[in-house]
Write a protein that holds these residues in place. Sequence first.
Motif, PDB file in Angstrom:
ATOM      1  N   PHE A 201       0.818  -1.212   0.000  1.00 44.59           N
ATOM      2  CA  PHE A 201       0.000   0.000   0.000  1.00 44.59           C
ATOM      3  C   PHE A 201       0.858   1.270   0.000  1.00 44.59           C
ATOM      4  CE2 PHE A 201      -2.833  -3.300   1.464  1.00 44.59           C
ATOM      5  CZ  PHE A 201      -4.015  -3.015   0.815  1.00 44.59           C
ATOM      6  N   THR A 202       1.930   1.225  -0.789  1.00 46.73           N
ATOM      7  CA  THR A 202       2.762   2.425  -0.949  1.00 46.73           C
ATOM      8  C   THR A 202       2.315   3.272  -2.134  1.00 46.73           C
ATOM      9  OG1 THR A 202       4.360   1.232  -2.325  1.00 46.73           O
ATOM     10  CG2 THR A 202       4.764   1.262   0.065  1.00 46.73           C
ATOM     11  N   SER A 203       1.511   2.665  -3.029  1.00 43.25           N
ATOM     12  CA  SER A 203       1.033   3.391  -4.207  1.00 43.25           C
ATOM     13  C   SER A 203      -0.494   3.356  -4.224  1.00 43.25           C
ATOM     14  CB  SER A 203       1.604   2.771  -5.480  1.00 43.25           C
ATOM     15  OG  SER A 203       1.157   3.460  -6.624  1.00 43.25           O
ATOM     16  N   ILE A 204      -1.113   4.235  -3.449  1.00 46.59           N
ATOM     17  CA  ILE A 204      -2.558   4.259  -3.297  1.00 46.59           C
ATOM     18  C   ILE A 204      -3.207   4.982  -4.480  1.00 46.59           C
ATOM     19  CG2 ILE A 204      -4.455   5.146  -1.883  1.00 46.59           C
ATOM     20  CD1 ILE A 204      -2.652   4.706   0.553  1.00 46.59           C
ATOM     21  N   VAL A 205      -4.246   4.360  -5.049  1.00 44.50           N
ATOM     22  CA  VAL A 205      -4.909   4.931  -6.224  1.00 44.50           C
ATOM     23  C   VAL A 205      -6.342   5.358  -5.939  1.00 44.50           C
ATOM     24  CG1 VAL A 205      -3.451   3.650  -7.836  1.00 44.50           C
ATOM     25  CG2 VAL A 205      -5.608   2.646  -7.048  1.00 44.50           C
ATOM     26  N   ALA A 206      -6.927   4.867  -4.848  1.00 45.76           N
ATOM     27  CA  ALA A 206      -8.302   5.240  -4.509  1.00 45.76           C
ATOM     28  C   ALA A 206      -8.532   4.991  -3.029  1.00 45.76           C
ATOM     29  CB  ALA A 206      -9.308   4.446  -5.337  1.00 45.76           C
ATOM     30  N   LYS A 207      -9.361   5.795  -2.431  1.00 42.21           N
ATOM     31  CA  LYS A 207      -9.727   5.593  -1.033  1.00 42.21           C
ATOM     32  C   LYS A 207     -11.047   6.275  -0.759  1.00 42.21           C
ATOM     33  CE  LYS A 207      -6.836   9.445   0.604  1.00 42.21           C
ATOM     34  NZ  LYS A 207      -5.727   9.823   1.529  1.00 42.21           N
ATOM     35  N   GLY A 208     -11.695   5.878   0.324  1.00 38.82           N
ATOM     36  CA  GLY A 208     -12.969   6.455   0.682  1.00 38.82           C
ATOM     37  C   GLY A 208     -13.458   5.871   1.988  1.00 38.82           C
ATOM     38  N   SER A 209     -14.675   6.189   2.351  1.00 40.24           N
ATOM     39  CA  SER A 209     -15.241   5.664   3.581  1.00 40.24           C
ATOM     40  C   SER A 209     -16.743   5.516   3.433  1.00 40.24           C
ATOM     41  CB  SER A 209     -14.909   6.571   4.765  1.00 40.24           C
ATOM     42  OG  SER A 209     -15.525   7.834   4.622  1.00 40.24           O
ATOM     43  N   THR A 210     -17.311   4.682   4.281  1.00 36.22           N
ATOM     44  CA  THR A 210     -18.744   4.453   4.327  1.00 36.22           C
ATOM     45  C   THR A 210     -19.105   4.117   5.764  1.00 36.22           C
ATOM     46  OG1 THR A 210     -20.572   3.220   3.320  1.00 36.22           O
ATOM     47  CG2 THR A 210     -18.546   2.005   3.738  1.00 36.22           C
ATOM     48  N   THR A 211     -20.371   3.871   6.027  1.00 37.80           N
ATOM     49  CA  THR A 211     -20.809   3.580   7.385  1.00 37.80           C
ATOM     50  C   THR A 211     -21.455   2.205   7.443  1.00 37.80           C
ATOM     51  OG1 THR A 211     -21.201   5.925   7.821  1.00 37.80           O
ATOM     52  CG2 THR A 211     -22.229   4.367   9.324  1.00 37.80           C
ATOM     53  N   ALA A 212     -20.987   1.390   8.388  1.00 44.12           N
ATOM     54  CA  ALA A 212     -21.585   0.084   8.651  1.00 44.12           C
ATOM     55  C   ALA A 212     -22.687   0.262   9.682  1.00 44.12           C
ATOM     56  CB  ALA A 212     -20.531  -0.895   9.146  1.00 44.12           C
ATOM     57  N   ARG A 213     -23.884  -0.165   9.346  1.00 45.30           N
ATOM     58  CA  ARG A 213     -25.036   0.022  10.230  1.00 45.30           C
ATOM     59  C   ARG A 213     -25.713  -1.319  10.506  1.00 45.30           C
ATOM     60  NH1 ARG A 213     -25.279   4.696   6.821  1.00 45.30           N
ATOM     61  NH2 ARG A 213     -25.299   6.631   8.070  1.00 45.30           N
ATOM     62  N   ALA A 214     -26.396  -1.380  11.629  1.00 48.46           N
ATOM     63  CA  ALA A 214     -27.141  -2.588  11.972  1.00 48.46           C
ATOM     64  C   ALA A 214     -28.198  -2.901  10.919  1.00 48.46           C
ATOM     65  CB  ALA A 214     -27.780  -2.427  13.345  1.00 48.46           C
ATOM     66  N   ALA A 215     -28.741  -1.869  10.282  1.00 46.56           N
ATOM     67  CA  ALA A 215     -29.782  -2.070   9.268  1.00 46.56           C
ATOM     68  C   ALA A 215     -29.297  -2.896   8.093  1.00 46.56           C
ATOM     69  CB  ALA A 215     -30.305  -0.721   8.784  1.00 46.56           C
ATOM     70  N   SER A 216     -27.992  -2.899   7.828  1.00 47.72           N
ATOM     71  CA  SER A 216     -27.412  -3.735   6.771  1.00 47.72           C
ATOM     72  C   SER A 216     -26.518  -4.820   7.365  1.00 47.72           C
ATOM     73  CB  SER A 216     -26.624  -2.884   5.779  1.00 47.72           C
ATOM     74  OG  SER A 216     -25.592  -2.179   6.444  1.00 47.72           O
ATOM     75  N   ASP A 217     -26.788  -5.189   8.618  1.00 50.71           N
ATOM     76  CA  ASP A 217     -26.034  -6.235   9.318  1.00 50.71           C
ATOM     77  C   ASP A 217     -24.551  -5.906   9.414  1.00 50.71           C
ATOM     78  OD1 ASP A 217     -26.308  -8.545  10.833  1.00 50.71           O
ATOM     79  OD2 ASP A 217     -25.889  -9.889   9.158  1.00 50.71           O
ATOM     80  N   HIS A 218     -24.232  -4.619   9.423  1.00 54.30           N
ATOM     81  CA  HIS A 218     -22.853  -4.115   9.492  1.00 54.30           C
ATOM     82  C   HIS A 218     -21.985  -4.612   8.330  1.00 54.30           C
ATOM     83  CE1 HIS A 218     -24.072  -3.208  13.716  1.00 54.30           C
ATOM     84  NE2 HIS A 218     -23.416  -2.091  13.418  1.00 54.30           N
ATOM     85  N   THR A 219     -22.634  -4.933   7.215  1.00 54.73           N
ATOM     86  CA  THR A 219     -21.887  -5.207   5.982  1.00 54.73           C
ATOM     87  C   THR A 219     -21.747  -3.903   5.216  1.00 54.73           C
ATOM     88  OG1 THR A 219     -23.884  -5.721   4.711  1.00 54.73           O
ATOM     89  CG2 THR A 219     -22.789  -7.558   5.853  1.00 54.73           C
ATOM     90  N   VAL A 220     -20.670  -3.781   4.464  1.00 57.27           N
ATOM     91  CA  VAL A 220     -20.466  -2.582   3.652  1.00 57.27           C
ATOM     92  C   VAL A 220     -19.931  -2.981   2.277  1.00 57.27           C
ATOM     93  CG1 VAL A 220     -20.072  -1.024   5.594  1.00 57.27           C
ATOM     94  CG2 VAL A 220     -18.127  -2.215   4.564  1.00 57.27           C
ATOM     95  N   LYS A 221     -20.234  -2.137   1.295  1.00 61.99           N
ATOM     96  CA  LYS A 221     -19.708  -2.302  -0.054  1.00 61.99           C
ATOM     97  C   LYS A 221     -19.163  -0.974  -0.540  1.00 61.99           C
ATOM     98  CE  LYS A 221     -22.900  -5.978  -1.519  1.00 61.99           C
ATOM     99  NZ  LYS A 221     -23.955  -6.349  -2.494  1.00 61.99           N
ATOM    100  N   ALA A 222     -18.132  -1.056  -1.347  1.00 58.45           N
ATOM    101  CA  ALA A 222     -17.592   0.128  -2.017  1.00 58.45           C
ATOM    102  C   ALA A 222     -17.472  -0.199  -3.494  1.00 58.45           C
ATOM    103  CB  ALA A 222     -16.231   0.501  -1.444  1.00 58.45           C
ATOM    104  N   ASP A 223     -18.240   0.498  -4.305  1.00 53.49           N
ATOM    105  CA  ASP A 223     -18.189   0.295  -5.758  1.00 53.49           C
ATOM    106  C   ASP A 223     -17.160   1.272  -6.316  1.00 53.49           C
ATOM    107  OD1 ASP A 223     -18.633  -0.468  -8.329  1.00 53.49           O
ATOM    108  OD2 ASP A 223     -20.810  -0.156  -8.290  1.00 53.49           O
ATOM    109  N   VAL A 224     -15.925   0.808  -6.378  1.00 56.55           N
ATOM    110  CA  VAL A 224     -14.792   1.675  -6.713  1.00 56.55           C
ATOM    111  C   VAL A 224     -14.681   1.810  -8.223  1.00 56.55           C
ATOM    112  CG1 VAL A 224     -12.310   2.011  -6.458  1.00 56.55           C
ATOM    113  CG2 VAL A 224     -13.609   0.894  -4.629  1.00 56.55           C
ATOM    114  N   ARG A 225     -14.539   3.043  -8.694  1.00 56.96           N
ATOM    115  CA  ARG A 225     -14.362   3.316 -10.117  1.00 56.96           C
ATOM    116  C   ARG A 225     -13.091   4.152 -10.311  1.00 56.96           C
ATOM    117  NH1 ARG A 225     -19.206   2.049 -12.874  1.00 56.96           N
ATOM    118  NH2 ARG A 225     -20.248   0.533 -11.524  1.00 56.96           N
TER     119      ARG A 225
END
Length: 556
Positions: free
Chosen positions: A101-125
Amino acid sequence: MTSRYRSSEAPKGLNSLSPRRRTVVKAAAATAVLAGPLAAALPARAATDAPAFLHGVASGDPLPDGVLLWTRVTPTPEAIPGSGIGPDTEVSWVVAKDKAFTSIVAKGSTTARAASDHTVKADVRGLAPATDYWFRFSAGGTDSPAARTRTAPAADAAVSGLRFGVVSCANWEAGYFSAYRHLAARTDLDAWLHLGDYIYEYKSGEYGTRGKVVRPHAPANEIITLADYRTRHAKYKTDPDLQALHLKAPVVAIWDDHEFADNSWSGGAVNHTEGAEGTWSARQAAAKQAYFEWMPVRPAIAGTTYRRLRFGKLVDLSLLDLRSFRSQQASTASGSVDDPNRTITGRAQLDWLKTGLKASDTKWRLVGNSVMISPFVIGSLTADLFKPLAKLMGLPEDGIGLNTDQWDGYTDDRRELLDHLRSNAIGNTVFLTGDIHMAWANDVPVDAGTYPLSASAATEFVVTSVTSDNLDDIVKVPEGTVSAIASPVIRAANRHVHWVDTDRHGYGILDITADRAQMDYYVLSDRTDTNATSSWARSYRTRSGTQKIERTYDPV
């Protein structure tokens, strides 16, 4: 990492041997959301309030400029899958060109909630095509494991080779997922395809283990509620071999029936008791919600898994949903399998598939297909005698099929699709299939009754199960015993079938070049052994322009 992009049941298919289905369950099972069963979906962890990534990470549905990333964070010890509790937790993600991870090309954040069973997805483009990347998630100072993924080549790229792992039908209780471990050990996969039955819905001990539960389900009851489906998905995601494969390559997945309930259709399932188990619509909705929460799948049409991916000029891959829209299964000997008002795809999906196949400008057209499309019949009458008799008696004119849950039960849809391929001269179409817990290599004939004099419209590679019972398991005899008898009989009655192995578990490696599509079939030494070995069994290929299967004597 070696690049593969180069420039220039009985198996459930046999009704007479199907395991006995229960018809009544206690209503209490439908609401059994208990701390014990839910906790069983988690691996052991220290009693700490720090977030943890206990279910691994995954990627899926690669595009030329992106990929879908997935994880589940356990924010606090009590926020176990299916519990519906736990705090909102910020989860960040990062994508890099290197594992350090010395050459980072994309990053972001989202929120894990109980409503989605604390699962998360990131549709990276915004990623480069045909490129390996590394990614990980972080929450509260804790990093997930680092995983490799890969984007698809550009739509107009000349691609000389692709290689995919191919799997289906993984029953947790029947054994260990060694097939995933052996696929994870490879360094040459562009992606892996899961053709359905990623999970099973049965209660513990109910389905297919040669009478021995190798490792128990969680929850122990048949899964019915949203909490149940979440807990079962979570249990699967604790498997070390499955986690390892998700760390190595993106998955392209479709569902079959057991992500819902056995032999499901649009309005119900064999393994669903309306009333005692609630309504089918509520159960189906719960199953779909949990699936999209827990799987790195990007639904192109809300609530379905039918979609299309492209891999340069070499391949496009049409992925089917053969559960959401189908009519109820017909009885085995009923002529209603020919009824044009009955469907396995639904009108919209069949039109979408036909349009996509005709418009495709790639060298190969792959179809991810959860149940076998090739005809499978048993009968001793010749076609010229059987067809008039079938018409007179109201029997299926393609023969008396043994599995009306497959395309054999929906012959009008099959005829329409195969006629479309023939009338529009659409070649190099290959169906990739799971479900039946056996390995097959088939031509897909326009008219099975007169084959091989009639044309073959496509070819089909069917992979066996990862662990789910096949014929030798059901009759409890040594491996290979049944296949030695059954295979010649099946092939004699179905001349388009080049090979069938009824007895072994394993996976496939699909290798595609401009000249041919080849499936290498691998088998496992023992599904109940955590250290099961893998060995090559057979290989078959279809050469460009032939629409025919032929044996080849070496794996790629």
